[in-house]
Write an enzyme that holds these catalytic residues in place. Sequence first.
Site, PDB file in Angstrom:
ATOM      1  N   GLY A 116      -3.734   2.692  -1.088  1.00 13.10           N
ATOM      2  CA  GLY A 116      -3.120   1.656  -1.922  1.00 13.10           C
ATOM      3  C   GLY A 116      -1.724   2.052  -2.323  1.00 13.10           C
ATOM      4  O   GLY A 116      -1.088   2.871  -1.674  1.00 13.10           O
ATOM      5  N   CYS A 117      -1.278   1.478  -3.407  1.00 12.14           N
ATOM      6  CA  CYS A 117       0.122   1.619  -3.808  1.00 12.14           C
ATOM      7  C   CYS A 117       0.506   3.035  -4.181  1.00 12.14           C
ATOM      8  O   CYS A 117       0.170   3.520  -5.246  1.00 12.14           O
ATOM      9  CB  CYS A 117       0.381   0.692  -4.982  1.00 12.14           C
ATOM     10  SG  CYS A 117       2.061   0.771  -5.548  1.00 12.14           S
TER      11      CYS A 117
END
Lengths: 275, 275
Positions: A116-117
């Site tokens: 993810g980020c």
Amino acid sequence: MEPLKSPSLSGEIAGTDRISIQRVTRDGKQATEDIVAREMPLTIIFNNQELVTLLCSPGDLNSLAAGFLYSEGLLEKREDIKRVLVDEDKGIVRVETVQDTDMPAELLFKRMITSGCGRGASFYSAADVKNRHQVESQATVSASRVLSLVQEFQHLSPLYRATGGVHSAALYGAGGILAFNEDIGRHNAVDKIFGECLLKGIITEGQLMVISGRISSEILLKVAKRNVPIIVSVSAPTDLAVRLAGELGITLLGFVRGKHANIYTNEWRITSDAK
Amino acid sequence: MEPLKSPSLSGEIAGTDRISIQRVTRDGKQATEDIVAREMPLTIIFNNQELVTLLCSPGDLNSLAAGFLYSEGLLEKREDIKRVLVDEDKGIVRVETVQDTDMPAELLFKRMITSGCGRGASFYSAADVKNRHQVESQATVSASRVLSLVQEFQHLSPLYRATGGVHSAALYGAGGILAFNEDIGRHNAVDKIFGECLLKGIITEGQLMVISGRISSEILLKVAKRNVPIIVSVSAPTDLAVRLAGELGITLLGFVRGKHANIYTNEWRITSDAK
């Protein structure tokens, strides 16, 4: 350097708020107005399990949820999805799959942390990269078409023009633009595109993606997962993104501005116009 | 629009790689070189527990780890830390605290999911915001000093000038600059600053922070947590960041460029130069 934004352009742009501000110079302050991009928390509930809360721009939250779940490996295809229910006011998207995947909570959490980020160790060992399939597409595109697409792309975003505060992404096919989206999050803009493709059955294989923001390794891996052979950015790539693009067979272009562009990897897909 | 970077500037800039690329125009390709920002995975091991893997720029990894753990509420002060061991080649930082916090894994994971880069539900309910203390500092700064600081700030980053691919952050006090750092991650640049402050005992309360990137709610909350009353960005804030800054007593400036700036909240801290 002038501000990139033109508040005057933006009467009622979706995803913005008009607020009162002070404009200040060395000579003093003056009351005025500004347009800012909205930011909201979105909680994704996956088969009745609260999975994650993203900070994102409003709009196309079903696409964002689908794209995020795809990027995380929790969805493979459109047929996996039973329903997607969006409650934008509450900031909740519920995604239910046909097969109610009952994943052990710890495994789920583990997955989320490592990707993810800004987070993504699990993909970075050589072994893992080898397990990821190569992008084999023989698609090519001419240099002048890339330069024209990027010029067009830079005029597509009313939200950016109004606020200067978002990232945008677009998917192009041979016939033109297939999908466009924007978000305060660089990763979210890409997830919204791929989520829309998943939900609408738009083929991503063999297409070309343009993004406004930097290409880091995670953006590159999202693109690889959807078999997109050419990724083009107005901005810079990182060394890790360049290395992964080289290994996975992806053509990566950066700093595509005006009349020139940098080709970082697999330059054979970019043909000269004489062709 | 010309590229923002000047490869010629960057002989041996730390945190960069020099790579062979093709430069393409409508007229054809030409082999050349480019400088790209390095990106590496960094795994933080907290009291022998693998906590998270961040993607970041090399350099000051001890500051990054300390700042991240502080932002996540796992460290409160310098004296909490027993030792920090960095292995940059392996991409590992081990942080041990004096009191070996034995946190239930699930709680830990839960925390990590709901905060950090692009993720942060737990802070966003009104109740949570109320629990966060106000920034009470009476510090003020003149408009002309803000404009001058930002001009200076924009010349501080060799990595950005070389690659166009990083975010930078600086903390300024009354006597000048206290800390400067840069990272491919917007959040990481801020965490590196606050981590350095924590490790070196630099006071953050009452100071001024400048960042190159956008101000989203998470950046704002990091700054609030360190009692920094004034945050200044070259770029745009989101509406949520503006709302939180207003509620928490923080002065937020955006689009500080050339001779003007936007003051979004608590404008009383920005004095006119006549003062």
